[in-house]
Design an enzyme around this catalytic site. Structure first.
Site, short mmCIF file in Angstrom:
data_model
loop_
_atom_site.label_atom_id
_atom_site.label_comp_id
_atom_site.label_asym_id
_atom_site.label_seq_id
_atom_site.Cartn_x
_atom_site.Cartn_y
_atom_site.Cartn_z
N LEU A 79 -1.36 1.98 -10.89
CA LEU A 79 -2.53 2.67 -10.35
C LEU A 79 -2.13 3.20 -8.98
CD1 LEU A 79 -5.54 0.20 -10.99
CD2 LEU A 79 -5.02 2.30 -12.25
N ASP A 80 -2.70 4.33 -8.60
CA ASP A 80 -2.46 4.85 -7.25
C ASP A 80 -2.93 3.81 -6.23
OD1 ASP A 80 -1.59 7.21 -8.37
OD2 ASP A 80 -3.44 8.31 -7.95
N ARG A 81 -2.32 3.84 -5.08
CA ARG A 81 -2.68 2.89 -4.01
C ARG A 81 -4.17 2.96 -3.67
NH1 ARG A 81 0.60 2.32 1.71
NH2 ARG A 81 -0.70 0.71 2.65
N THR A 128 -6.61 4.01 -5.59
CA THR A 128 -7.47 3.84 -6.77
C THR A 128 -7.68 2.35 -7.02
OG1 THR A 128 -6.60 5.87 -7.78
CG2 THR A 128 -7.73 4.33 -9.23
N ARG A 138 -7.04 13.21 -10.28
CA ARG A 138 -7.33 13.80 -8.97
C ARG A 138 -7.04 15.30 -8.97
NH1 ARG A 138 -4.12 9.52 -5.24
NH2 ARG A 138 -4.89 10.87 -3.55
#
Length: 328
Positions: free
Chosen positions: A146-148, A150, A252
């Protein structure tokens, strides 16, 4: 609790690690504190010493020493990058945990916590998992990212075999991933697909993904389904995204591509100079991995839902969005 307790392990608790059993019954007891109690022999199973990864058996008696009222009542604040800053890695993992069995962990990752290391990253989930090595020395393994910024569901394998099976499921897209987001404006139509090619480019602010032309070098196809769940006039919308591919920053970029960027996105939120960010809304990424459905390595499925992070709860309350509207 001010005196020693003797608690019996119930049938449905058999097989739990001792630290998980304590987390279930004493959610306010930190990992570090429990370790001290174990090392000093204050916690015992059937009169004998135990370790945090000891598997409990039905009918066993656990000696629980006196603890403060706050620990017994489980007073734990919201999980954010600030509240975890001074906590032991094992404590943080225990608070993040929403599901476990012999092969799989599922965590609810807070926004702001990186999954893996990188430039300027000193603390991340992969490193924190060292605190949960098994008695055989096996460290839990990441199987997706997961993105930091998110928040939400993060699946981790507990064994090498489980990691192989789970990684294959993600690679072959044999999973269902559902994300919730709050975006600027209201997409039209309210239910649709976004299909583009994405490519990574370097900018002054670091790597960034952009929509590319078909056949452009380094470009990968990205496909997302979206639907509007609720909206606040024509100003903001609560969106459910289901990505069919797993490209970097896919949701995004796709949100920006259809003209409705995700609120608080530090890389992709764009607006005209006359637009003002709404008061009472934190400037943090409003993207949350809400649900994961994935085949279990031993058969069946793991189907887990992660509660919203505090900053999105705040926005939902402000905008009047009903988190229970879908009846998960």
């Amino acid at each position: 609790m001010t005196s020693v307790e003797q608690r019996r392990i119930e049938e449905d608790e058999a097989g739990l690690r001792l630290d998980r059993w304590f987390k279930l019954h004493y959610p306010g007891l930190g990992f570090g504190h429990l370790q001290k109690l174990l090392r000093s022999g204050q916690v015992r199973i059937d009169g004998g010493r135990a370790k945090s990864d000891t598997r409990v058996l039905a009918g066993q008696m656990v000696r629980v020493p006196p603890m403060g009222t706050d620990l017994a009542r489980g007073k734990v604040g919201p999980l954010t990058r600030n509240t975890i800053r001074d906590q032991h890695d094992g404590d943080v993992l225990a608070q993040m945990l929403i599901y476990e069995d012999a092969k799989v962990y599922v965590f609810n990752k807070p926004a702001g916590l990186a999954v893996q290391g990188g430039s300027g990253v000193s603390r991340h989930v992969d490193k924190m998992l060292e605190a949960w090595r098994s008695r055989k020395g096996e460290k839990p393994r990441l199987v997706h990212r997961l993105d930091r910024d998110t928040s939400g569901v993060l699946v981790v394998a507990r064994t090498r075999g489980a990691a192989t099976a789970l990684t294959k499921a993600f690679r072959e897209r044999d999973t269902k991933k559902v994300y919730w987001a709050v975006v600027k404006g209201v997409p039209t139509p309210r239910d649709g697909r976004i299909s583009t090619f994405l490519v990574k480019e370097q900018t002054e602010d670091g790597d960034r993904m952009r929509v590319a032309k078909h056949g452009e070098e380094g470009a990968d196809h990205a496909l997302t389904h979206y639907r509007v769940i609720e909206n606040l006039a024509q100003n903001f919308a609560w969106i459910e995204f289901e990505p069919y591919t797993g490209r970097t920053h896919q949701l995004r970029v796709h949100a920006l591509h259809i003209g409705h960027p995700i609120l608080g996105d530090p890389k992709y939120f764009e607006h005209d100079t006359n637009w003002e960010f709404p008061g009472g809304v934190q400037k943090r990424l409003h993207l949350h991995a809400r649900r994961i459905v994935i085949p279990h390595p031993d058969g069946g499925v793991v189907d887990q839902i992660a509660p919203l992070p505090p900053h999105m709860v705040q926005t939902f309350n402000l905008f009047g969005f009903d988190e229970g509207a879908l009846g998960d």
